[in-house]
Design an enzyme around this catalytic site. Structure first.
Site: not given
Lengths: 569, 569
Positions: A531-533
């Protein structure tokens, strides 16, 4: 010469009368309205209470006189239809000013009675300090309560459109406000994680939000004079320090000065059912596509009827102004010999809450689950216009689509800027039968103050299309709570982001710029949930990792969606 | 392992590189960019000049370093491709920093060279005070000119997107501005009457607008010192009182300090044509739906290519960022074995001018006439949201549609609020193949701050559908100038409106509320051309009169459209 009688002179009824006259100069057209006003702007009521709409007259769109002079329509306000004799095609009407009763015949009858606020049968509910808000007199009562009694604290019961608008209006006026909502979320048309953005906005604006909490009783405190009011000055009107004590479903009590009941509306069907017209399964008047009831000479439109849901075709109640207007217009055509057909309703809607807007169209995830309709969902959080141009704000968009065809099932969006535009685009695309692939290709207006070369909707379409085409496997926030020993979570954001907004417990952190050089730190026998932002860099990581032989899924909507899903209010 | 070389690293090229890496982790990807920057926000340049975008860095979306770390792309700025050897699949490249030449092979080549500003061969055009604006160095030059020479008067040549944005930027900075435009209108994508709204806005903002006026020569005045500068203070830098003298096509001269040339762009095709790739009839690179040029291993995207027009399928040049991005993405897929197809381009576009926006999609009336495509047109002027809620402004919308099928051919809109949203809705509807009937039925978001129960687009759809269904016969402003003895003009507005905004010479006035009672004043042997302010009341009058046996047409868009058509600048 056709004689048309219309019961109810607001949205649907007023539209029908105007249209009927345009179609037929010779028809006799009568509107019977039991209230004082026709064609008023009921959607504007909360904004006049707040003072944002200054003039009360601005809410009165037409008067009986203007209807007469422009459309030659006989508008009779304060005239209540008591019963319908379908055999004789005759109405019994009571003039509410004189209490005289009279008969009125019709050839075609249109029912546009609307819906009435739900008033639960709880103790004390009929108190004068408990208000609904449906029409001008309701609004006037609230305004005079505010003016005369200067309440300091108000309680709004119900977090739907009117409830939220009233919360904002009352905060705007400086009152302390408690919002009671029996469900676990406000704004039923959207799903919980989207509603959490509203919950946050309410809390940020000082609203005492109480979810899963209902009103169970209303009690009056006796009027008490405060010390300061005991001035002996008999010319000075004594403001009663009036207080209500509310009993709540969680066994708490709440002291308040004013209650706004906004727990929903129910179709006004008493006239219809008393004369034997068929009602639908949801309690609204049943009509066919031509707005005809079970009696071929009686039509019905607006909040009182059931229409077909756009996605499922099932009956649905949609108490919205846009559909009511279109139905009124169409019923007028058909009463005068036309054969127009109403199309199913998407229920496209929007609500302003402080500086935020939230909007939806089609079905939400809750309904899809309840109806066992297969779906996939993705989230994007994309700037409302070019991020380098001042005034851009992220739009959080949830897109629900058919996992086979990619057809759009529903959409929800929230943000400070440009939410209405994106929902309109999606509503048109859904109505046109477009797929998520089509969304990716839409050519929308772009200049830095208005959008981006790749708009929010394009972005959502690309993300969804990647999922459909197998170019990306995604996971959802719930998956991160049910980790197996064969899964690990990988946070690919930069360390500064973790410090600023936090991360997910147990996640390892390899920033995307270093990822290609640190592949050896990742296990090939486990599934990587990256995941990222917001999900975009996660896609880049996904594509890199999958090609290097890893098992991967990317968290759709990234950490921002995770936070929305896991917020607690 | 595929070796992909991309010439040009802005919109299309940068999108292609990022996409190519997501598709293939193993491909070798090289970007050759002759400029200093890749992936910069060229649409933002005027707004940094104006100061609205404060940070120059905000315009630099990616750097060679970020491309390398995130996408493993070898970005070589200051590297200019000198020639393409298609047989050998070899490029000759010049490093502009060292002037070294080298060879670079490719398997797949993508041309994304963009377009270059048109610079007419007129005397003095190469003056240092004459600027184009296409990239960061251009912007820097203009900024340093503004800073160093403190010009008081600027001349913008060309009233397209960049021209108008620069006019606004320069006015924002307090300069006096003259705008020269050779055509009879600015903003070519819209028709004259819509452009007249821009002309008015320019004049209202103190711009010296000169239509039908071209630049024919640029002369320098000698540097002169003003009296006040003769201070004898040698440490004080002397600001040159620099002036250009422009010769204009109307034989006037114009003294100015700074010229911005913005008369359009032409596709950069020199590399393509030198290596024998086929160009299209408009001078752009010819590509198929897969973005392939006439050489199967060479692809091209962006401002340099011709695409198919959405309505006609004919080749068209569309130098816009959105299409360039989509084409880049698609070319990357296809270079790596995909078979994606680009769909035709509508040319949806928008421009901000002071507090106004103007937008368009599809074909305009000029093109339809030129190509002999049958069309009908209607106008509406409708509030951007519920008129009783603060901040509503009228949107003027022109809708062009097929007189048989009702298919949408094009649309144009201008106004202060909500123009982008309506054009997006129309662009989606057009792309979906919707008709004007569908527009009437669209379910759009409605709450008073955002829209109306009957939105601008619904309204336009209803008006157009009325025309198609024969429920209304319309006339256009031009018809009022060619009256026969068998026609009279009837103004049905209220006397106060005539006093406030004027009327049309020779029109008789019967206000709508009195019309039904004064029918006997109207002749049955003549055609009545009725009008109101925006066309809505005219429709009511039309329906009334036609049913009473009169011959009638209603002026579409009413007096407001009449004024737009007849404005002179």
């Amino acid at each position: 010469m056709t004689k048309i009688v219309i019961i109810g002179g607001v949205a649907g009824g007023a539209s029908a009368a105007a249209r009927a006259r345009r179609v037929s100069e010779t028809a006799e057209i009568i509107i019977l309205e039991r209230g004082e006003f026709v064609s008023f702007a009921n959607c504007g009521l909360p904004y006049h209470i707040s003072g944002e709409i200054e003039s009360r007259d601005a809410l009165l769109l037409q008067t009986p006189e203007s209807f007469k002079s422009r459309f030659n329509v006989d508008v009779r306000v304060h005239n209540e239809v008591v019963s319908i004799d379908r055999q004789a095609k005759q109405l019994t009407v009571r003039n509410l000013m004189t209490y005289e009763m009279y008969q009125e015949s019709y050839e075609k009858l249109l029912l546009s009675p609307g819906a009435s606020p739900i008033k639960p049968p709880i103790s004390g509910i009929n108190n004068h300090f408990v208000h609904s808000l449906r029409n001008i007199p309701d609004m006037d009562k609230i305004l005079s309560n505010l003016l005369l009694h200067k309440p300091k604290h108000a309680t709004v019961v119900g977090g739907g459109f009117i409830g939220l608008e009233m919360v904002e209006a009352l905060r705007h006026l400086g009152l302390d406000v408690t919002l009671l909502e029996l469900a676990d979320q406000v704004m039923g048309p959207v799903d919980l994680e989207m509603a959490n953005m509203l919950h946050q906005k309410l809390v940020d604006n000082g609203v005492d939000l109480r979810l899963k909490t209902g009103l169970t009783a209303v009690d009056e405190y006796p009027i008490q004079l405060a010390e300061a009011d005991n001035t002996g000055d008999y010319d000075k009107p004594i403001l009663p320090h009036y207080h209500l004590q509310l009993a709540l479903s969680d066994n708490n009590t709440l002291a308040t000065d004013l209650v706004i009941l906004a727990i929903g509306v129910k179709p006004e069907t008493s006239l219809a059912s008393e004369c034997g017209l068929v009602l639908g399964p949801l309690g609204g008047i049943r009509v066919d596509e031509g707005m005809r009831t079970s009696d071929a000479d009686i039509y019905a439109v607006g909040d009182a009827i059931e229409t077909a849901d756009f996605v499922t075709g099932n009956p649905t109640l949609i108490p919205l102004a846009g559909p009511a207007n279109r139905q009124g217009r169409l019923a007028a055509d058909n009463m005068l010999g036309g054969d127009k057909k109403y199309r199913a309703t998407q229920g496209t809607a929007i609500c302003k809450l402080f500086d935020m807007a939230i909007a939806s169209t089609g079905l939400n995830e809750k309904s899809l689950l309840k109806q066992n309709i297969p779906f996939e969902k993705i989230y994007v959080h994309t700037a409302s216009h070019a991020s380098y141009y001042p005034g851009a704000h992220p739009i959080s968009l949830k897109l629900l689509f058919c996992p086979d065809s990619g057809r759009i099932l529903g959409a929800q969006a929230a943000g400070i800027d440009g939410v209405d535009k994106r929902m309109d685009v999606l509503a048109v695309a859904q109505r046109a039968g477009m797929t998520v692939h089509d969304l990716a290709d839409l050519e929308l207006t772009y200049a830095p103050p208005f959008g981006s070369a790749r708009d929010v909707v394009n972005q959502a379409g690309m993300v969804a299309a990647n999922v459909l085409l197998g170019d990306e496997a995604i996971c959802h926030s719930q998956d991160l709570h049910a980790l197996t020993a064969k899964q690990i979570i990988v946070d690919i954001r930069n360390p500064g982001e973790l410090t600023a907004v936090g991360s997910i417990a147990g996640a390892m952190n390899i920033p995307l710029p270093e990822l290609r050089d640190r592949l050896n730190e990742l296990p090939k026998d486990k599934e990587l949930l990256v995941f990222c932002q917001v999900g975009l860099r996660g896609h880049v990581a996904y594509r890199m990792l999958i090609q290097h032989g890893f098992k991967v899924r990317n968290l759709t909507g990234g950490y921002k969606t995770y936070q929305m899903v896991n917020a607690r209010f």
